[in-house]
Design a protein around this motif. Structure first.
Motif, short mmCIF file in Angstrom:
data_model
loop_
_atom_site.label_atom_id
_atom_site.label_comp_id
_atom_site.label_asym_id
_atom_site.label_seq_id
_atom_site.Cartn_x
_atom_site.Cartn_y
_atom_site.Cartn_z
N UNK A 177 0.83 -1.21 0.00
CA UNK A 177 0.00 0.00 0.00
C UNK A 177 0.87 1.26 0.00
N UNK A 178 2.15 1.12 0.25
CA UNK A 178 3.05 2.27 0.30
C UNK A 178 3.54 2.62 -1.11
N UNK A 179 3.77 3.90 -1.38
CA UNK A 179 4.16 4.32 -2.73
C UNK A 179 5.40 3.61 -3.25
N UNK A 232 15.36 -3.01 -0.04
CA UNK A 232 14.48 -3.77 0.84
C UNK A 232 14.19 -3.00 2.14
N UNK A 233 12.90 -3.04 2.54
CA UNK A 233 12.55 -2.41 3.81
C UNK A 233 11.96 -3.40 4.79
N UNK A 234 11.31 -4.46 4.34
CA UNK A 234 10.87 -5.56 5.20
C UNK A 234 11.00 -6.86 4.43
N UNK A 254 9.19 -14.70 11.67
CA UNK A 254 9.95 -13.47 11.92
C UNK A 254 10.01 -12.61 10.68
N UNK A 255 9.85 -11.31 10.90
CA UNK A 255 9.93 -10.31 9.85
C UNK A 255 11.17 -9.47 10.10
N UNK A 256 12.04 -9.38 9.10
CA UNK A 256 13.17 -8.46 9.17
C UNK A 256 12.67 -7.07 8.81
N UNK A 257 13.09 -6.07 9.57
CA UNK A 257 12.58 -4.71 9.38
C UNK A 257 13.74 -3.72 9.45
N UNK A 258 13.89 -2.90 8.42
CA UNK A 258 14.87 -1.82 8.48
C UNK A 258 14.35 -0.74 9.41
N UNK A 259 15.26 -0.10 10.12
CA UNK A 259 14.92 1.04 10.98
C UNK A 259 15.80 2.21 10.57
N UNK A 260 15.44 3.40 11.05
CA UNK A 260 16.13 4.61 10.61
C UNK A 260 17.60 4.62 11.00
N UNK A 261 17.92 4.13 12.20
CA UNK A 261 19.31 4.14 12.65
C UNK A 261 19.45 3.20 13.85
N UNK A 262 20.67 3.07 14.35
CA UNK A 262 20.92 2.16 15.46
C UNK A 262 20.23 2.61 16.74
N UNK A 314 2.30 -3.30 13.80
CA UNK A 314 2.92 -3.82 12.59
C UNK A 314 2.83 -2.79 11.47
N UNK A 315 1.67 -2.19 11.33
CA UNK A 315 1.49 -1.15 10.30
C UNK A 315 2.49 -0.02 10.52
N UNK A 316 2.65 0.39 11.76
CA UNK A 316 3.59 1.48 12.06
C UNK A 316 5.03 1.08 11.75
N UNK A 317 5.44 -0.10 12.16
CA UNK A 317 6.84 -0.50 11.96
C UNK A 317 7.14 -0.72 10.48
N UNK A 318 6.20 -1.26 9.71
CA UNK A 318 6.41 -1.44 8.27
C UNK A 318 6.47 -0.07 7.58
N UNK A 319 5.59 0.82 7.96
CA UNK A 319 5.59 2.16 7.36
C UNK A 319 6.87 2.91 7.70
N UNK A 320 7.33 2.83 8.93
CA UNK A 320 8.58 3.49 9.32
C UNK A 320 9.77 2.87 8.59
N UNK A 321 9.72 1.56 8.35
CA UNK A 321 10.78 0.91 7.58
C UNK A 321 10.81 1.46 6.15
N UNK A 322 9.63 1.65 5.59
CA UNK A 322 9.54 2.23 4.25
C UNK A 322 10.15 3.63 4.24
#
Length: 134
Positions: A13-15, A35-37, A59-67, A105-113
């Motif tokens: 659903x994300x652009x 890749x973001x998730x 388990x879902x791997x998720x990118x985050x903004x920083x450490x 989950x929606x928040x963490x996936x969106x933030x990963x994007x």
């Protein structure tokens, strides 16, 4: 408990998000080929490192903004978020799908994007999400 279909629906659903298998053939979602998730089962080295603490669910791997964000998530809810030595120094966490609720989950996936999307695309999406004053 969210499903892989929920992850797929949220991510796509994300652009400009696309789905393409990762190098090991498992689902991964990308924005402009970054890749973001992704689906990330534990590997032998992960299991050895985690020992009895190794989770057995999806388990879902998720990118985050920083450490810093990574450390905050790990400290905030270790029953949901975890890491392995494989991810040391890398801005990503593992998320237990059987422990996270759908809004989080929606928040963490969106933030990963947002962490992986080009700045202009992310800024345009943020502007679209802001409520308008009527």
């Amino acid at each position: 408990m969210p499903s892989w279909e929920d992850v797929r629906r949220i991510a796509l659903a994300l652009p400009e998000a696309t789905e393409r298998p990762s190098y090991d053939g498992l689902p991964a979602w990308r924005v402009r080929d970054k890749p973001f998730v992704w689906e990330r089962p534990l590997r032998r080295a992960d299991l050895d490192a985690l020992g009895d603490a190794a989770p057995d669910g999806p388990l879902l791997g998720v990118r985050v903004a920083d450490l810093g964000v990574k450390e905050a998530l790990l400290a905030d809810d270790p029953s949901v978020y975890l890491t392995t030595p494989h991810f040391d120094g890398y801005a990503a966490v593992l998320v237990r799908l059987d422990r996270i609720n759908l809004p989080e989950l929606t928040e963490v996936v969106t933030e990963a994007w947002y962490a992986r999307a080009p700045k202009r695309l992310a800024a345009a999406h943020r502007a679209d999400q802001e409520p308008t004053n009527a």
